[in-house]
Write a protein that holds these residues in place. Structure first.
Motif, PDB file in Angstrom:
ATOM      1  N   PHE A   1     -12.996  10.575  -5.663  1.00 51.95           N
ATOM      2  CA  PHE A   1     -13.144   9.855  -4.749  1.00 51.95           C
ATOM      3  C   PHE A   1     -12.145   8.658  -4.732  1.00 51.95           C
ATOM      4  CE2 PHE A   1     -17.603  11.314  -5.095  1.00 51.95           C
ATOM      5  CZ  PHE A   1     -17.931  11.466  -3.729  1.00 51.95           C
ATOM      6  N   LEU A   2     -11.735   8.570  -3.370  1.00 45.45           N
ATOM      7  CA  LEU A   2     -10.497   7.491  -3.032  1.00 45.45           C
ATOM      8  C   LEU A   2     -11.429   6.204  -2.160  1.00 45.45           C
ATOM      9  CD1 LEU A   2      -7.677   6.428  -3.084  1.00 45.45           C
ATOM     10  CD2 LEU A   2      -7.373   7.867  -1.078  1.00 45.45           C
ATOM     11  N   ALA A   3     -11.329   5.287  -2.668  1.00 43.10           N
ATOM     12  CA  ALA A   3     -11.992   4.078  -1.963  1.00 43.10           C
ATOM     13  C   ALA A   3     -10.963   3.071  -1.781  1.00 43.10           C
ATOM     14  CB  ALA A   3     -13.264   3.574  -2.379  1.00 43.10           C
ATOM     15  N   CYS A   4     -10.886   2.522  -0.845  1.00 42.05           N
ATOM     16  CA  CYS A   4      -9.825   1.563  -0.313  1.00 42.05           C
ATOM     17  C   CYS A   4     -10.167   0.474   0.519  1.00 42.05           C
ATOM     18  CB  CYS A   4      -8.461   2.023   0.310  1.00 42.05           C
ATOM     19  SG  CYS A   4      -7.007   1.040   0.133  1.00 42.05           S
ATOM     20  N   PRO A   5     -10.104  -0.547   0.177  1.00 39.66           N
ATOM     21  CA  PRO A   5     -10.616  -1.936   1.180  1.00 39.66           C
ATOM     22  C   PRO A   5      -9.824  -2.162   2.347  1.00 39.66           C
ATOM     23  CG  PRO A   5      -9.338  -2.942  -0.545  1.00 39.66           C
ATOM     24  CD  PRO A   5      -9.281  -1.272  -0.735  1.00 39.66           C
ATOM     25  N   THR A   6      -8.762  -1.458   2.902  1.00 40.93           N
ATOM     26  CA  THR A   6      -7.973  -1.507   3.695  1.00 40.93           C
ATOM     27  C   THR A   6      -7.663   0.156   4.333  1.00 40.93           C
ATOM     28  OG1 THR A   6      -5.965  -2.467   4.714  1.00 40.93           O
ATOM     29  CG2 THR A   6      -5.797  -1.701   2.574  1.00 40.93           C
ATOM     30  N   THR A   7      -7.065   0.356   5.695  1.00 43.88           N
ATOM     31  CA  THR A   7      -6.699   1.354   6.074  1.00 43.88           C
ATOM     32  C   THR A   7      -5.089   0.988   6.471  1.00 43.88           C
ATOM     33  OG1 THR A   7      -7.341   1.051   8.367  1.00 43.88           O
ATOM     34  CG2 THR A   7      -8.855   2.211   6.670  1.00 43.88           C
ATOM     35  N   ASP A   8      -4.640   0.124   6.113  1.00 43.52           N
ATOM     36  CA  ASP A   8      -3.176  -0.386   6.203  1.00 43.52           C
ATOM     37  C   ASP A   8      -2.318   0.669   5.513  1.00 43.52           C
ATOM     38  OD1 ASP A   8      -0.657  -1.240   6.652  1.00 43.52           O
ATOM     39  OD2 ASP A   8      -1.140  -3.350   6.203  1.00 43.52           O
ATOM     40  N   PRO A   9      -1.515   1.516   5.873  1.00 42.73           N
ATOM     41  CA  PRO A   9      -0.578   2.518   5.148  1.00 42.73           C
ATOM     42  C   PRO A   9       0.302   1.872   4.347  1.00 42.73           C
ATOM     43  CG  PRO A   9      -0.501   3.144   7.496  1.00 42.73           C
ATOM     44  CD  PRO A   9      -1.183   1.777   7.400  1.00 42.73           C
ATOM     45  N   GLU A  10       0.696   0.321   4.602  1.00 47.74           N
ATOM     46  CA  GLU A  10       1.474  -0.172   3.579  1.00 47.74           C
ATOM     47  C   GLU A  10       0.746  -0.781   2.624  1.00 47.74           C
ATOM     48  OE1 GLU A  10       4.851  -0.397   3.952  1.00 47.74           O
ATOM     49  OE2 GLU A  10       4.673   0.674   5.921  1.00 47.74           O
ATOM     50  N   ARG A  11      -0.548  -0.904   2.641  1.00 50.39           N
ATOM     51  CA  ARG A  11      -0.927  -1.386   1.407  1.00 50.39           C
ATOM     52  C   ARG A  11      -2.154  -0.560   0.774  1.00 50.39           C
ATOM     53  NH1 ARG A  11      -4.829  -5.730   3.918  1.00 50.39           N
ATOM     54  NH2 ARG A  11      -5.296  -6.144   1.776  1.00 50.39           N
ATOM     55  N   LEU A  12      -2.015   0.683   1.217  1.00 53.72           N
ATOM     56  CA  LEU A  12      -3.107   1.676   0.684  1.00 53.72           C
ATOM     57  C   LEU A  12      -2.670   1.944  -0.805  1.00 53.72           C
ATOM     58  CD1 LEU A  12      -3.667   4.422   3.114  1.00 53.72           C
ATOM     59  CD2 LEU A  12      -5.129   3.006   2.345  1.00 53.72           C
ATOM     60  N   SER A  13      -1.287   2.111  -1.048  1.00 52.65           N
ATOM     61  CA  SER A  13      -1.237   2.552  -2.510  1.00 52.65           C
ATOM     62  C   SER A  13      -1.493   1.552  -3.652  1.00 52.65           C
ATOM     63  CB  SER A  13       0.360   2.754  -2.721  1.00 52.65           C
ATOM     64  OG  SER A  13       0.903   3.050  -4.058  1.00 52.65           O
ATOM     65  N   ALA A  14      -1.313   0.153  -3.282  1.00 52.61           N
ATOM     66  CA  ALA A  14      -1.649  -0.934  -3.954  1.00 52.61           C
ATOM     67  C   ALA A  14      -2.935  -1.370  -4.250  1.00 52.61           C
ATOM     68  CB  ALA A  14      -0.861  -2.235  -3.374  1.00 52.61           C
ATOM     69  N   THR A  15      -3.855  -0.950  -3.291  1.00 52.57           N
ATOM     70  CA  THR A  15      -5.362  -1.429  -3.292  1.00 52.57           C
ATOM     71  C   THR A  15      -6.491  -0.323  -3.447  1.00 52.57           C
ATOM     72  OG1 THR A  15      -5.628  -1.024  -0.716  1.00 52.57           O
ATOM     73  CG2 THR A  15      -4.845  -3.439  -1.836  1.00 52.57           C
ATOM     74  N   ALA A  16      -5.677   1.147  -3.404  1.00 52.27           N
ATOM     75  CA  ALA A  16      -6.772   2.347  -3.608  1.00 52.27           C
ATOM     76  C   ALA A  16      -7.219   2.408  -5.037  1.00 52.27           C
ATOM     77  CB  ALA A  16      -5.907   3.516  -2.929  1.00 52.27           C
ATOM     78  N   LYS A  17      -8.422   2.939  -5.163  1.00 49.59           N
ATOM     79  CA  LYS A  17      -9.041   3.161  -6.477  1.00 49.59           C
ATOM     80  C   LYS A  17      -9.496   4.616  -6.353  1.00 49.59           C
ATOM     81  CE  LYS A  17      -8.644  -1.063  -8.207  1.00 49.59           C
ATOM     82  NZ  LYS A  17      -7.528  -1.344  -9.037  1.00 49.59           N
ATOM     83  N   TYR A  18      -9.177   5.409  -7.560  1.00 51.12           N
ATOM     84  CA  TYR A  18      -9.682   6.914  -7.631  1.00 51.12           C
ATOM     85  C   TYR A  18     -10.897   6.696  -8.639  1.00 51.12           C
ATOM     86  CZ  TYR A  18      -5.867   8.736  -5.440  1.00 51.12           C
ATOM     87  OH  TYR A  18      -4.758   8.957  -4.354  1.00 51.12           O
ATOM     88  N   PHE A  19     -11.914   7.719  -8.220  1.00 57.70           N
ATOM     89  CA  PHE A  19     -13.079   7.775  -9.250  1.00 57.70           C
ATOM     90  C   PHE A  19     -13.108   9.155  -9.387  1.00 57.70           C
ATOM     91  CE2 PHE A  19     -13.628   3.986  -6.767  1.00 57.70           C
ATOM     92  CZ  PHE A  19     -13.890   3.039  -7.833  1.00 57.70           C
ATOM     93  N   PRO A  20     -12.444   9.969 -10.449  1.00 60.25           N
ATOM     94  CA  PRO A  20     -12.451  11.462 -10.800  1.00 60.25           C
ATOM     95  C   PRO A  20     -13.905  11.720 -10.911  1.00 60.25           C
ATOM     96  CG  PRO A  20     -10.818  10.303 -11.921  1.00 60.25           C
ATOM     97  CD  PRO A  20     -11.491   9.260 -11.379  1.00 60.25           C
ATOM     98  N   PHE A  21     -14.244  12.900 -10.534  1.00 64.57           N
ATOM     99  CA  PHE A  21     -15.401  13.744 -11.120  1.00 64.57           C
ATOM    100  C   PHE A  21     -15.321  15.066 -11.718  1.00 64.57           C
ATOM    101  CE2 PHE A  21     -15.233  14.093  -6.391  1.00 64.57           C
ATOM    102  CZ  PHE A  21     -15.646  15.155  -6.318  1.00 64.57           C
ATOM    103  N   ASP A  22     -16.215  15.765 -12.263  1.00 65.47           N
ATOM    104  CA  ASP A  22     -15.965  17.192 -12.587  1.00 65.47           C
ATOM    105  C   ASP A  22     -16.464  17.988 -11.447  1.00 65.47           C
ATOM    106  OD1 ASP A  22     -17.385  19.640 -14.020  1.00 65.47           O
ATOM    107  OD2 ASP A  22     -16.002  18.706 -15.534  1.00 65.47           O
TER     108      ASP A  22
END
Length: 525
Positions: A197-218
């Motif tokens: 799961f990829l969750a991000c508090p913004t949809t601004d392309p310039e800020r996605l990489s810095a603010t996104a969080k990954y939540f892996p699952f099996d």
């Protein structure tokens, strides 16, 4: 480690092995767009250089700078996912970590030889692996964002909405301010080698990489039961239809508690259909209209060629005429790096073209057809490093293109570099063809000639391809012959006579070259 969505080995795994391997004195990293392997390698290199008083020199290259956003670049599946860094950012990460950066793999030999000499003479130097630095220049032109994932199936929004509503997730029609939007998606996380799961508090392309969080699952275990209905719906679509990226934007309403869901972006693995025939009904929904997909790119697909036109104006569907070097390359990584390296030398590639490892002479001819259909192309650069692709097969494909497409009449010069499997045979075929072909061993010389010709430089005649009478790497000579003579070369039949004036001219050139070369070596032995 390859460009698979779920990698089996990453750079850090390999670096840990090379660090302690006694016979490894230097390390080379070949990176590309997609995932975070290069950034993770950069962090490892920083820690390695801190703890080691005499670190092994590390050189690196990163391919994929002037790509077309939203496209899968080549058969290997290289593409930039949401919240992932660009090639430029990966390059800077490795450079700041202490890796010596190059702009083309052909430079690794010289750079590593010099670095190893430094480490052998000054084993305690902590900066021995940074003996050379190169600035990463980028073009001021930016290709506009596009809504299509060209090789994978990028589902139109109206069909993506159907998949969501079938699972109880309605889409809002309300216009949402960008500042109020959030991103929730499922994508492949190469680092954890699992869907996440990829969750991000913004949809601004310039800020996605810095603010996104990954939540892996099996894959097999699925998601926790406490996950919301939306997350379950995304998960269901991702698993059932073999997704690569399943995402929506979400917003909180000014009143009420229900999430507003909008702007779905669904990308599915097209190999499910091509390799296994799965999900045919879903892939039939693909938008292949001219506004969504360039007709030339669609024609290339039918021949197993990955072809992407570059240089589209940001404010229209037209293309910049200064992108005028046609590229024909085998392998996604080399194709991306060829485009990069031309840009670093002041040229602009009109396209990305990956023939694939199963290319035939007919595939090469079809590739020439695609390049020639682009009126911007002033020179064609064939850059081949043979593995599965055979050098002699590529050479015959080039001859076939000259014969059947009338390349000489069109006046488009062709620069060729063939290395790897059967390179000697391929070079011999081109040399004996009598065609007006600029043939090189070295990449730098070939790229420089492409840029010169694209700018309207003189093609020349009867001179060594790099303009020097005694180059360090002797190329084929440039000369012309009747197009009718190609049939014997393509079919590998021997010439029966040398009676024509062109044959005599070719023989005279060969004798003159041999005498000239012999006198040179006698003088320098």
């Amino acid at each position: 480690m390859g460009g698979d969505m779920v990698a089996g080995t990453d750079f850090v795994d390999a670096l840990k092995v090379f660090e302690h391997h006694e016979d490894t004195h230097g390390i080379i990293i070949v990176g590309e767009i997609g995932g975070y392997a290069e950034e993770e390698a950069a962090e490892w290199i920083k820690e390695y250089r801190k703890r080691c008083s005499s670190p092994k020199p590390i050189a690196a290259v990163v391919g994929g700078q002037p790509i077309k956003p939203g496209y899968v670049m080549g058969h290997a599946g290289a593409w930039i996912g949401r919240a992932q860094n660009s090639a430029k950012e990966k390059y800077k990460a490795l450079e700041s970590a202490g890796a010596t950066m190059v702009d083309h793999p052909s430079q690794f030999g010289e750079v590593m030889t010099r670095a190893l000499k430094v480490t052998s003479s000054r084993p305690s130097s902590p900066s021995s692996s940074t003996s050379q630095r190169r600035e990463y220049h980028t073009s001021s032109h930016r290709s506009p964002p596009t809504k299509s994932q060209r090789r994978a199936l990028h589902l139109p929004a109206r069909h993506a909405e159907t998949l969501l509503t079938d699972r109880g997730i309605p889409l809002t029609r309300t216009t949402i301010a960008d500042s109020d939007q959030r991103l929730l998606s499922i994508a492949i996380d190469r680092s954890s080698r699992a869907p996440s799961f990829l969750a991000c508090p913004t949809t601004d392309p310039e800020r996605l990489s810095a603010t996104a969080k990954y939540f892996p699952f099996d894959f097999s275990a699925g998601v926790n039961a406490s996950v919301s209905t939306l997350a379950h719906a995304l998960y269901d679509i991702f698993i059932m239809h073999e997704g690569l990226y399943i995402g929506v934007k979400i917003s909180l309403p000014s009143s009420g508690s229900d999430l507003l869901v909008h702007d779905p972006e669904f990308i599915f693995d097209d190999s499910a259909l091509k390799s296994g025939g799965r999900h045919a009904e879903l892939h039939a929904l693909r938008d292949v209209s001219p506004t969504a997909l360039d007709p030339a790119e669609l024609r290339a697909e039918a021949d197993g060629i990955v072809y992407v036109k570059l240089g589209m104006h940001a404010d229209s569907q037209s293309y910049d005429p200064s992108y005028n070097i046609g590229t024909l390359v085998n392998g996604a990584g080399l194709a991306m790096n060829t485009v990069d390296a031309l840009a670093l030398r002041g040229g602009r590639a009109a396209n990305f073209l990956d023939t694939g490892g199963k290319a035939t002479s007919e595939t090469v001819k079809r590739s020439f057809e695609l390049l020639l259909a682009d009126e911007r192309v002033k020179v064609i650069f064939v850059n081949i490093f043979g593995g599965l692709t055979l050098g002699d097969m590529i050479a015959r494909g080039i001859l076939l293109a000259f014969q059947e497409l009338g390349l000489e009449k069109k006046g488009v010069p062709v620069v060729v570099r063939i290395r790897g499997t059967n390179e000697e045979e391929g070079q011999r075929i081109l040399k004996e063809s009598g065609l007006n072909i600029w043939a090189f061993d070295g990449f730098d010389e070939a790229a420089a000639k492409c840029v010169e010709l694209a700018r309207g430089g003189d093609e020349g005649s009867w001179i060594p391809a790099n303009g020097s009478p005694f180059p360090s790497q002797v190329p084929a000579y440039v000369h012309r012959a009747p197009i009718s003579s190609l049939n014997t070369i393509i079919g590998e039949r021997e010439r029966n006579s040398c009676g024509s004036s062109w044959d005599l001219l070719w023989i005279f050139s060969a004798i003159f070259s041999a005498i000239f070369s012999a006198s040179f070596w006698m003088e320098h032995i």
